[in-house]
Design an enzyme around this catalytic site. Structure first.
Site, PDB file in Angstrom:
ATOM      1  CE  LYS A  82      66.232   8.314  30.643  1.00  0.00           C
ATOM      2  NZ  LYS A  82      66.389   9.305  31.635  1.00  0.00           N
ATOM      3  N   GLY A 180      74.671  26.278  30.714  1.00  0.00           N
ATOM      4  CA  GLY A 180      73.471  25.757  30.652  1.00  0.00           C
ATOM      5  C   GLY A 180      72.400  26.554  31.701  1.00  0.00           C
ATOM      6  N   GLY A 182      69.303  26.505  31.924  1.00  0.00           N
ATOM      7  CA  GLY A 182      67.822  25.960  31.910  1.00  0.00           C
ATOM      8  C   GLY A 182      67.356  25.851  33.347  1.00  0.00           C
ATOM      9  CB  VAL A 184      69.022  21.921  36.654  1.00  0.00           C
ATOM     10  CG1 VAL A 184      69.892  21.422  37.709  1.00  0.00           C
ATOM     11  CG2 VAL A 184      68.254  20.862  36.507  1.00  0.00           C
ATOM     12  CE1 TYR A 186      66.472  32.447  37.185  1.00  0.00           C
ATOM     13  CE2 TYR A 186      65.264  31.053  38.543  1.00  0.00           C
ATOM     14  CZ  TYR A 186      65.698  32.379  38.355  1.00  0.00           C
ATOM     15  OH  TYR A 186      64.859  33.211  38.929  1.00  0.00           O
TER      16      TYR A 186
HETATM   17  P1  NAI Z   1      66.837  22.090  30.241  1.00  0.00           P
HETATM   18  O1  NAI Z   1      66.518  21.675  28.884  1.00  0.00           O
HETATM   19  O2  NAI Z   1      65.877  23.031  31.230  1.00  0.00           O
HETATM   20  O3  NAI Z   1      68.201  23.120  30.188  1.00  0.00           O
HETATM   21  C1  NAI Z   1      69.353  22.876  29.482  1.00  0.00           C
HETATM   22  C2  NAI Z   1      69.821  24.159  29.294  1.00  0.00           C
HETATM   23  O4  NAI Z   1      71.092  23.944  28.459  1.00  0.00           O
HETATM   24  C3  NAI Z   1      68.820  24.980  27.958  1.00  0.00           C
HETATM   25  O5  NAI Z   1      68.808  26.283  28.609  1.00  0.00           O
HETATM   26  C4  NAI Z   1      69.677  24.954  26.866  1.00  0.00           C
HETATM   27  O6  NAI Z   1      69.448  25.963  25.979  1.00  0.00           O
HETATM   28  C5  NAI Z   1      71.215  24.691  27.139  1.00  0.00           C
HETATM   29  N1  NAI Z   1      72.216  24.241  26.231  1.00  0.00           N
HETATM   30  C6  NAI Z   1      72.050  23.339  25.393  1.00  0.00           C
HETATM   31  N2  NAI Z   1      73.007  23.042  24.863  1.00  0.00           N
HETATM   32  C7  NAI Z   1      73.942  24.166  25.172  1.00  0.00           C
HETATM   33  C8  NAI Z   1      75.401  24.182  24.979  1.00  0.00           C
HETATM   34  N3  NAI Z   1      75.953  23.557  23.979  1.00  0.00           N
HETATM   35  N4  NAI Z   1      75.904  25.381  25.676  1.00  0.00           N
HETATM   36  C9  NAI Z   1      75.318  25.982  26.670  1.00  0.00           C
HETATM   37  N5  NAI Z   1      74.093  25.737  26.797  1.00  0.00           N
HETATM   38  C10 NAI Z   1      73.410  24.867  26.277  1.00  0.00           C
HETATM   39  O7  NAI Z   1      67.328  20.909  31.328  1.00  0.00           O
HETATM   40  P2  NAI Z   1      67.557  20.865  32.557  1.00  0.00           P
HETATM   41  O8  NAI Z   1      66.250  20.304  33.187  1.00  0.00           O
HETATM   42  O9  NAI Z   1      67.897  22.127  33.246  1.00  0.00           O
HETATM   43  O10 NAI Z   1      68.768  19.851  32.747  1.00  0.00           O
HETATM   44  C11 NAI Z   1      69.947  19.953  32.529  1.00  0.00           C
HETATM   45  C12 NAI Z   1      70.797  18.807  32.625  1.00  0.00           C
HETATM   46  O11 NAI Z   1      70.623  18.131  33.821  1.00  0.00           O
HETATM   47  C13 NAI Z   1      70.399  17.681  31.426  1.00  0.00           C
HETATM   48  O12 NAI Z   1      71.512  17.056  31.196  1.00  0.00           O
HETATM   49  C14 NAI Z   1      69.550  16.805  32.312  1.00  0.00           C
HETATM   50  O13 NAI Z   1      69.588  15.469  31.906  1.00  0.00           O
HETATM   51  C15 NAI Z   1      70.097  16.735  33.577  1.00  0.00           C
HETATM   52  N6  NAI Z   1      69.151  16.576  34.703  1.00  0.00           N
HETATM   53  C16 NAI Z   1      68.161  17.259  35.007  1.00  0.00           C
HETATM   54  C17 NAI Z   1      67.372  17.062  36.037  1.00  0.00           C
HETATM   55  C18 NAI Z   1      66.168  17.902  36.356  1.00  0.00           C
HETATM   56  O14 NAI Z   1      65.588  17.661  37.305  1.00  0.00           O
HETATM   57  N7  NAI Z   1      65.706  18.503  35.549  1.00  0.00           N
HETATM   58  C19 NAI Z   1      67.478  15.781  36.929  1.00  0.00           C
HETATM   59  C20 NAI Z   1      68.763  15.131  36.685  1.00  0.00           C
HETATM   60  C21 NAI Z   1      69.506  15.272  35.459  1.00  0.00           C
END
Ligand code: NAI
Length: 349
Positions: A82, A180, A182, A184, A186
């Protein structure tokens, strides 16, 4: 010469940890290689505002270790690494220079570390990294946005958890509390809704939560309320550390399975979930769909091969759940043990 590259001893079983800086580019980072026993260490580059270098180091160590375990249990020929880049620049930061500097440090590691996008970085940033090194994934137009693949893996994890807990994969009539909405979250909401689950969702962005509410008929609650929702499954898809002393007594679910990395604030919180009779699907198994999808780019896999491997997350989890019962330990510890055994075996081959 404005570049410094200093190896430090971080303990914690990491193979190599370096502090990197390029003052001209405004670049400071910690690059942690936890293990290369199974292959080159892969892991994204996170750009984040850390309070201190120590905080960045702690994050890099935890995340790189998680990548090692993730790859080991997904059966991939990669280790875990990382990079965390300390965001000190604000709007004036020159991203081209920043990520070219990152590329030079990755190049110095001679292929032991393969970098990629992560929180705060994008495929466009990785194109700048590519100007300095070939050891980079997550490029524009290669394996694409990993989020749908990650969500598919989490969905399979929820199904495996349902099978273990309730005897059937069927999610019809089950309620999932999803934190969340975001990238994933969605796609996970879509898969769950298609499978007939009811959704209760929260996001600090009212717009994102509202979209999932409108498109998939989810009930939207305030972010602070998501831990109190009575549901079958809690799916954390926002932040790490969400299972902790404060939230544990509030959880009214039977399963925790989601995408967020490092969901357990401390290892003991996995034991406490087990003690409360809550089945925990270890995060790094649930969310390995993203890195498996990346094998299309890194190993030249056909899309079908990645898809198939993501489906196998289901079987991996069922095996972990059974082993944990046999060993009388939490699922989190059982998964760690299995990953450690695979690493030890690689060391003796
Ligand atoms: P993202 O940033 O697109 O979505 C995260 C969402 O969580 C955002 O909409 C944000 O507004 C929301 N959020 C933040 N704090 C919050 C809270 N206190 N309460 C409610 N919602 C809150 O990130 P993504 O890509 O969807 O990833 C989500 C998680 O999965 C992260 O922890 C990431 O490290 C993990 N992950 C993602 C992968 C990927 O392919 N995108 C792969 C492996 C792990």
């Amino acid at each position: 010469m404005s570049e410094t590259f200093e190896e430090i001893s971080a303990g914690d079983g990491h193979e190599l940890v370096v502090l990197c800086a390029d003052t001209e580019a405004g670049y400071r980072s910690v690059i942690a290689l936890h293990s290369t026993a199974l292959g080159p260490a892969i892991g994204g580059a996170r750009l984040w505002r850390y309070d201190s270098t120590d905080a960045a180091l702690t994050d890099a160590l935890r995340l790189s270790r998680g990548m090692t375990y993730k790859c080991a249990l997904a059966g991939l020929p990669f280790g875990g690494g990382k990079a965390v880049i300390l965001d000190g620049g604000g709007a004036t930061q020159d991203r081209v220079q920043l990520f070219r500097a990152h590329g030079r440090f990755v190049e110095r590691l001679g292929g032991r570390y393969i970098t990629a996008e992560d929180v705060g970085t994008s495929p466009a940033d990785m194109e700048h990294v590519l100007m300095e090194t070939e050891h980079v994934g997550g490029l524009i137009d290669r394996s694409g946005d990993p989020s749908p693949a990650t969500a598919r893996g989490v969905f399979r994890a929820v199904q495996a958890s349902a099978r273990h807990r309730w005897g059937a994969d069927d999610l019809k009539g089950r309620t999932v509390a999803l934190q969340g909405c975001g990238h994933v979250g969605y796609h996970l909401a879509r898969e769950l809704a298609e499978a007939g689950a009811s959704l209760v969702v929260a996001d600090v962005s009212a717009e994102r939560a509202g979209r999932v509410g409108t498109e998939f008929g989810a009930r939207v609650v305030e972010p602070r309320e998501i831990f109190d929702v009575e549901a079958d499954v809690f799916a954390p898809c926002a932040l790490g550390g969400v299972v902790n002393d404060e939230t544990l007594p509030r959880l009214r679910v039977q399963v925790v399975a989601g995408a967020a990395n490092n969901q357990l604030l401390e290892a003991r919180h996995g034991d406490e979930l087990a003690a409360r009779g809550i089945l925990y699907a270890p995060d790094y198994v649930c969310n390995s769909g993203g890195v498996i999808n990346g094998c299309r780019e890194l190993l030249g896999w056909e899309p079908e091969r990645s898809r198939q491997k993501i489906e196998e997350i289901y079987d991996t989890l069922l095996a972990i759940f059974r082993r944990a019962e046999g060993e009388g330990v939490s699922t989190a510890r059982s998964a760690d043990r299995l990953a450690e055994r695979r690493l030890a075996q690689a060391g003796t081959e």
